[in-house]
Design a protein around this motif. Sequence first.
Motif, PDB file in Angstrom:
ATOM      1  N   GLU A 140       0.842  -1.204   0.000  1.00  0.00           N
ATOM      2  CA  GLU A 140       0.000   0.000   0.000  1.00  0.00           C
ATOM      3  C   GLU A 140       0.866   1.240   0.000  1.00  0.00           C
ATOM      4  O   GLU A 140       0.489   2.268  -0.539  1.00  0.00           O
ATOM      5  CB  GLU A 140      -0.866   0.019   1.255  1.00  0.00           C
ATOM      6  CG  GLU A 140      -2.275  -0.426   1.008  1.00  0.00           C
ATOM      7  CD  GLU A 140      -3.036  -0.456   2.310  1.00  0.00           C
ATOM      8  OE1 GLU A 140      -3.821  -1.387   2.481  1.00  0.00           O
ATOM      9  OE2 GLU A 140      -2.807   0.440   3.136  1.00  0.00           O
ATOM     10  N   ILE A 168       3.307  -7.013 -15.282  1.00  0.00           N
ATOM     11  CA  ILE A 168       3.360  -6.791 -16.727  1.00  0.00           C
ATOM     12  C   ILE A 168       3.324  -5.302 -17.021  1.00  0.00           C
ATOM     13  O   ILE A 168       4.024  -4.805 -17.897  1.00  0.00           O
ATOM     14  CB  ILE A 168       2.176  -7.490 -17.424  1.00  0.00           C
ATOM     15  CG1 ILE A 168       2.338  -8.990 -17.306  1.00  0.00           C
ATOM     16  CG2 ILE A 168       2.106  -7.103 -18.884  1.00  0.00           C
ATOM     17  CD1 ILE A 168       1.242  -9.749 -17.956  1.00  0.00           C
ATOM     18  N   LEU A 169       2.509  -4.569 -16.257  1.00  0.00           N
ATOM     19  CA  LEU A 169       2.420  -3.134 -16.490  1.00  0.00           C
ATOM     20  C   LEU A 169       3.756  -2.456 -16.252  1.00  0.00           C
ATOM     21  O   LEU A 169       4.132  -1.546 -16.977  1.00  0.00           O
ATOM     22  CB  LEU A 169       1.392  -2.514 -15.551  1.00  0.00           C
ATOM     23  CG  LEU A 169      -0.053  -2.763 -15.887  1.00  0.00           C
ATOM     24  CD1 LEU A 169      -0.902  -2.115 -14.834  1.00  0.00           C
ATOM     25  CD2 LEU A 169      -0.363  -2.201 -17.237  1.00  0.00           C
ATOM     26  N   SER A 170       4.483  -2.923 -15.214  1.00  0.00           N
ATOM     27  CA  SER A 170       5.731  -2.220 -14.918  1.00  0.00           C
ATOM     28  C   SER A 170       6.832  -2.656 -15.861  1.00  0.00           C
ATOM     29  O   SER A 170       7.701  -1.875 -16.193  1.00  0.00           O
ATOM     30  CB  SER A 170       6.149  -2.454 -13.472  1.00  0.00           C
ATOM     31  OG  SER A 170       6.353  -3.816 -13.254  1.00  0.00           O
ATOM     32  N   TRP A 189       5.704  -7.354  -5.567  1.00  0.00           N
ATOM     33  CA  TRP A 189       4.539  -7.879  -6.281  1.00  0.00           C
ATOM     34  C   TRP A 189       4.772  -9.320  -6.686  1.00  0.00           C
ATOM     35  O   TRP A 189       3.876 -10.167  -6.623  1.00  0.00           O
ATOM     36  CB  TRP A 189       4.257  -7.041  -7.534  1.00  0.00           C
ATOM     37  CG  TRP A 189       3.564  -5.750  -7.271  1.00  0.00           C
ATOM     38  CD1 TRP A 189       4.079  -4.506  -7.402  1.00  0.00           C
ATOM     39  CD2 TRP A 189       2.218  -5.580  -6.846  1.00  0.00           C
ATOM     40  NE1 TRP A 189       3.145  -3.575  -7.087  1.00  0.00           N
ATOM     41  CE2 TRP A 189       1.982  -4.205  -6.740  1.00  0.00           C
ATOM     42  CE3 TRP A 189       1.176  -6.453  -6.543  1.00  0.00           C
ATOM     43  CZ2 TRP A 189       0.772  -3.683  -6.349  1.00  0.00           C
ATOM     44  CZ3 TRP A 189      -0.044  -5.924  -6.143  1.00  0.00           C
ATOM     45  CH2 TRP A 189      -0.238  -4.554  -6.053  1.00  0.00           C
ATOM     46  N   GLU A 233      -0.559  -8.964 -13.429  1.00  0.00           N
ATOM     47  CA  GLU A 233      -0.891  -7.821 -14.284  1.00  0.00           C
ATOM     48  C   GLU A 233      -0.075  -6.605 -13.894  1.00  0.00           C
ATOM     49  O   GLU A 233       0.451  -5.881 -14.749  1.00  0.00           O
ATOM     50  CB  GLU A 233      -2.380  -7.485 -14.177  1.00  0.00           C
ATOM     51  CG  GLU A 233      -3.238  -8.258 -15.111  1.00  0.00           C
ATOM     52  CD  GLU A 233      -4.693  -8.153 -14.730  1.00  0.00           C
ATOM     53  OE1 GLU A 233      -5.024  -7.333 -13.860  1.00  0.00           O
ATOM     54  OE2 GLU A 233      -5.488  -8.903 -15.307  1.00  0.00           O
ATOM     55  N   GLU A 234       0.049  -6.364 -12.584  1.00  0.00           N
ATOM     56  CA  GLU A 234       0.885  -5.243 -12.126  1.00  0.00           C
ATOM     57  C   GLU A 234       2.298  -5.372 -12.648  1.00  0.00           C
ATOM     58  O   GLU A 234       2.912  -4.423 -13.097  1.00  0.00           O
ATOM     59  CB  GLU A 234       0.940  -5.219 -10.593  1.00  0.00           C
ATOM     60  CG  GLU A 234      -0.289  -4.726  -9.931  1.00  0.00           C
ATOM     61  CD  GLU A 234      -0.526  -3.273 -10.203  1.00  0.00           C
ATOM     62  OE1 GLU A 234       0.450  -2.533 -10.365  1.00  0.00           O
ATOM     63  OE2 GLU A 234      -1.695  -2.891 -10.287  1.00  0.00           O
ATOM     64  N   TYR A 253       1.476 -14.985 -16.156  1.00  0.00           N
ATOM     65  CA  TYR A 253       0.105 -14.497 -16.173  1.00  0.00           C
ATOM     66  C   TYR A 253      -0.790 -15.441 -16.950  1.00  0.00           C
ATOM     67  O   TYR A 253      -1.908 -15.767 -16.536  1.00  0.00           O
ATOM     68  CB  TYR A 253       0.089 -13.090 -16.782  1.00  0.00           C
ATOM     69  CG  TYR A 253      -1.270 -12.459 -16.842  1.00  0.00           C
ATOM     70  CD1 TYR A 253      -1.755 -11.941 -18.025  1.00  0.00           C
ATOM     71  CD2 TYR A 253      -2.069 -12.364 -15.712  1.00  0.00           C
ATOM     72  CE1 TYR A 253      -2.987 -11.343 -18.091  1.00  0.00           C
ATOM     73  CE2 TYR A 253      -3.308 -11.774 -15.770  1.00  0.00           C
ATOM     74  CZ  TYR A 253      -3.770 -11.262 -16.964  1.00  0.00           C
ATOM     75  OH  TYR A 253      -4.992 -10.676 -17.025  1.00  0.00           O
ATOM     76  N   PHE A 310      -3.981 -10.699 -10.661  1.00  0.00           N
ATOM     77  CA  PHE A 310      -3.870  -9.252 -10.462  1.00  0.00           C
ATOM     78  C   PHE A 310      -2.418  -8.828 -10.278  1.00  0.00           C
ATOM     79  O   PHE A 310      -1.946  -7.853 -10.876  1.00  0.00           O
ATOM     80  CB  PHE A 310      -4.715  -8.861  -9.253  1.00  0.00           C
ATOM     81  CG  PHE A 310      -4.723  -7.404  -8.978  1.00  0.00           C
ATOM     82  CD1 PHE A 310      -3.892  -6.856  -8.024  1.00  0.00           C
ATOM     83  CD2 PHE A 310      -5.556  -6.562  -9.684  1.00  0.00           C
ATOM     84  CE1 PHE A 310      -3.891  -5.507  -7.776  1.00  0.00           C
ATOM     85  CE2 PHE A 310      -5.564  -5.203  -9.435  1.00  0.00           C
ATOM     86  CZ  PHE A 310      -4.731  -4.683  -8.479  1.00  0.00           C
ATOM     87  N   GLN A 354       4.566 -12.375 -18.612  1.00  0.00           N
ATOM     88  CA  GLN A 354       3.458 -12.680 -19.511  1.00  0.00           C
ATOM     89  C   GLN A 354       3.114 -14.158 -19.423  1.00  0.00           C
ATOM     90  O   GLN A 354       1.938 -14.547 -19.333  1.00  0.00           O
ATOM     91  CB  GLN A 354       3.856 -12.353 -20.954  1.00  0.00           C
ATOM     92  CG  GLN A 354       4.352 -10.947 -21.177  1.00  0.00           C
ATOM     93  CD  GLN A 354       3.228 -10.011 -21.541  1.00  0.00           C
ATOM     94  OE1 GLN A 354       2.062 -10.380 -21.495  1.00  0.00           O
ATOM     95  NE2 GLN A 354       3.578  -8.803 -21.915  1.00  0.00           N
ATOM     96  N   PRO A 390       6.626  -4.444 -19.338  1.00  0.00           N
ATOM     97  CA  PRO A 390       5.887  -5.148 -20.391  1.00  0.00           C
ATOM     98  C   PRO A 390       6.761  -5.985 -21.310  1.00  0.00           C
ATOM     99  O   PRO A 390       6.255  -6.864 -21.999  1.00  0.00           O
ATOM    100  CB  PRO A 390       5.204  -4.027 -21.165  1.00  0.00           C
ATOM    101  CG  PRO A 390       5.886  -2.795 -20.787  1.00  0.00           C
ATOM    102  CD  PRO A 390       6.520  -2.993 -19.469  1.00  0.00           C
ATOM    103  N   PHE A 432       4.524   1.178  -0.691  1.00  0.00           N
ATOM    104  CA  PHE A 432       5.543   1.155  -1.735  1.00  0.00           C
ATOM    105  C   PHE A 432       5.013   0.411  -2.929  1.00  0.00           C
ATOM    106  O   PHE A 432       5.383  -0.727  -3.180  1.00  0.00           O
ATOM    107  CB  PHE A 432       6.792   0.449  -1.221  1.00  0.00           C
ATOM    108  CG  PHE A 432       7.425   1.145  -0.054  1.00  0.00           C
ATOM    109  CD1 PHE A 432       7.237   0.675   1.227  1.00  0.00           C
ATOM    110  CD2 PHE A 432       8.197   2.264  -0.241  1.00  0.00           C
ATOM    111  CE1 PHE A 432       7.816   1.306   2.298  1.00  0.00           C
ATOM    112  CE2 PHE A 432       8.782   2.894   0.821  1.00  0.00           C
ATOM    113  CZ  PHE A 432       8.599   2.427   2.103  1.00  0.00           C
ATOM    114  N   MET A 433       4.156   1.091  -3.715  1.00  0.00           N
ATOM    115  CA  MET A 433       3.469   0.353  -4.766  1.00  0.00           C
ATOM    116  C   MET A 433       4.335  -0.035  -5.933  1.00  0.00           C
ATOM    117  O   MET A 433       3.970  -0.851  -6.737  1.00  0.00           O
ATOM    118  CB  MET A 433       2.377   1.230  -5.341  1.00  0.00           C
ATOM    119  CG  MET A 433       1.249   1.427  -4.446  1.00  0.00           C
ATOM    120  SD  MET A 433       0.041   2.302  -5.358  1.00  0.00           S
ATOM    121  CE  MET A 433      -0.843   2.989  -4.021  1.00  0.00           C
ATOM    122  N   ALA A 434       5.475   0.644  -6.066  1.00  0.00           N
ATOM    123  CA  ALA A 434       6.218   0.447  -7.308  1.00  0.00           C
ATOM    124  C   ALA A 434       7.294  -0.612  -7.173  1.00  0.00           C
ATOM    125  O   ALA A 434       8.131  -0.747  -8.039  1.00  0.00           O
ATOM    126  CB  ALA A 434       6.833   1.768  -7.747  1.00  0.00           C
TER     127      ALA A 434
END
Lengths: 210, 219
Positions: free
Chosen positions: B160, B193-195, B169, B190-191, B206, B187, B203, B197, B162-164
Amino acid sequence: MRSDQIPDLKIIKEGQVIIRARNLRAAANFIPAKSFRARRHYYSNEENGLLYVPKGQAQNPQAQMFSDPNMAMDMMKKNLSMIIPQTLTFAWVNFFFSGFVAAKIPFPLTQRFRAMLQNGIDLSTVDVSYVSSRSWYFLNLFGLRGLFSLILGEDNATDDTQRMMQMGGFGFDPTRSLGAEKDNLDIVQHDWALPKFEQRAEAVLKKLVS
Amino acid sequence: MVSKTEEEQVNRLENQVENGGGGAWEYLCLVRKLKLRRSDKVLKYGVAILKDPKKRSALGPEEWTLYEQVAIAAMDCQRLDLAKDCIKDLRAKFPQSRRVDRLEAMWLEAKGSWADAEKAYSSLLEENQFDQAIHKRRVAMAKARGNLSEAIEWLNKYLEIFMADHDAWRELAEIYVSLQMYKQAAFCYEELILSQPTSPLYQLAYADVSSYWRLFLFF
């Protein structure tokens, strides 16, 4: 003299949220549409979205800066340690070196600069290119900064002028960038790349083989 | 994730040191910089340097960093006596240091006295809420005790703030998968992959997790 800044929880959180939101924007096409929408809602919804900043709060950082005793002390200390030596040096230079021409600027200037650059010189017929020592002092101050940081290493007293320029961006950053991120996020169009991957791979392979 | 050139460099230095050439200190510095986990080698070469007073004084102020590194490696190899010695020396040199407090808490954790270690970590966190390493150690301890739900709770709290932190994750995703909570694991992936890609690992993971979950839904 400067106190060690304990990072504020809120500021850290906001910084991290910004990174996360930026990642979401950059790689939005890699996750399915539903997840993207869920995340976007999480960030920008009106009640408790992470990026949502109600208009009233936008001006707060400045007020906060002056009411928060720690930060105010910090800024005062920073200001003092910067201003006093500069004021003293400036006064000294003025006193000793007023009233004569110190340098000539290589390019022609208009008459409007006369007041700025020729302050001690009382002859109004002298060409504006000939400047007083005050302007020579400023020229040196800003120009030799690069040389000083090479010789004396980074983070020395002459770097204060840099900090002077950076002072503006202190507390304003989080709120404004949150709002900016939210707007950017709202703009993004989502297009899940997965169904099209096969065609793309085929196209790339065809180009490679042919 | 270390890059290929760095990994080759580390391996080369390792071979060099093992076959008797010099360069132990460079090896240790590189391992420390890249945060690799080669505790047995670190222990062997670190202790060799520390025992030799000439080499030790050649290090100067860096020797305390070496003490810290050797202490952690010793705890990893379960050489608790050696770790205790290092920590005692560090404590003598830096009596008020928070870093030494952290090492002592880690020693308690390595010994297995979970309650003491838990207390030590909580008090350290009260003093400094932003020490990421201590947060992570608390999660690791909960996981080692087998209490996965507590680990998840701590890790969520950490995330919550240190999200990055993508390592966190990833850890969370693995815990969820081991508990078969595939939706949450999806979920997390996905986080990731977003950071990052471009990383195929996330991938694929996931995809695996989503397919598990779809199967789950059918049965």
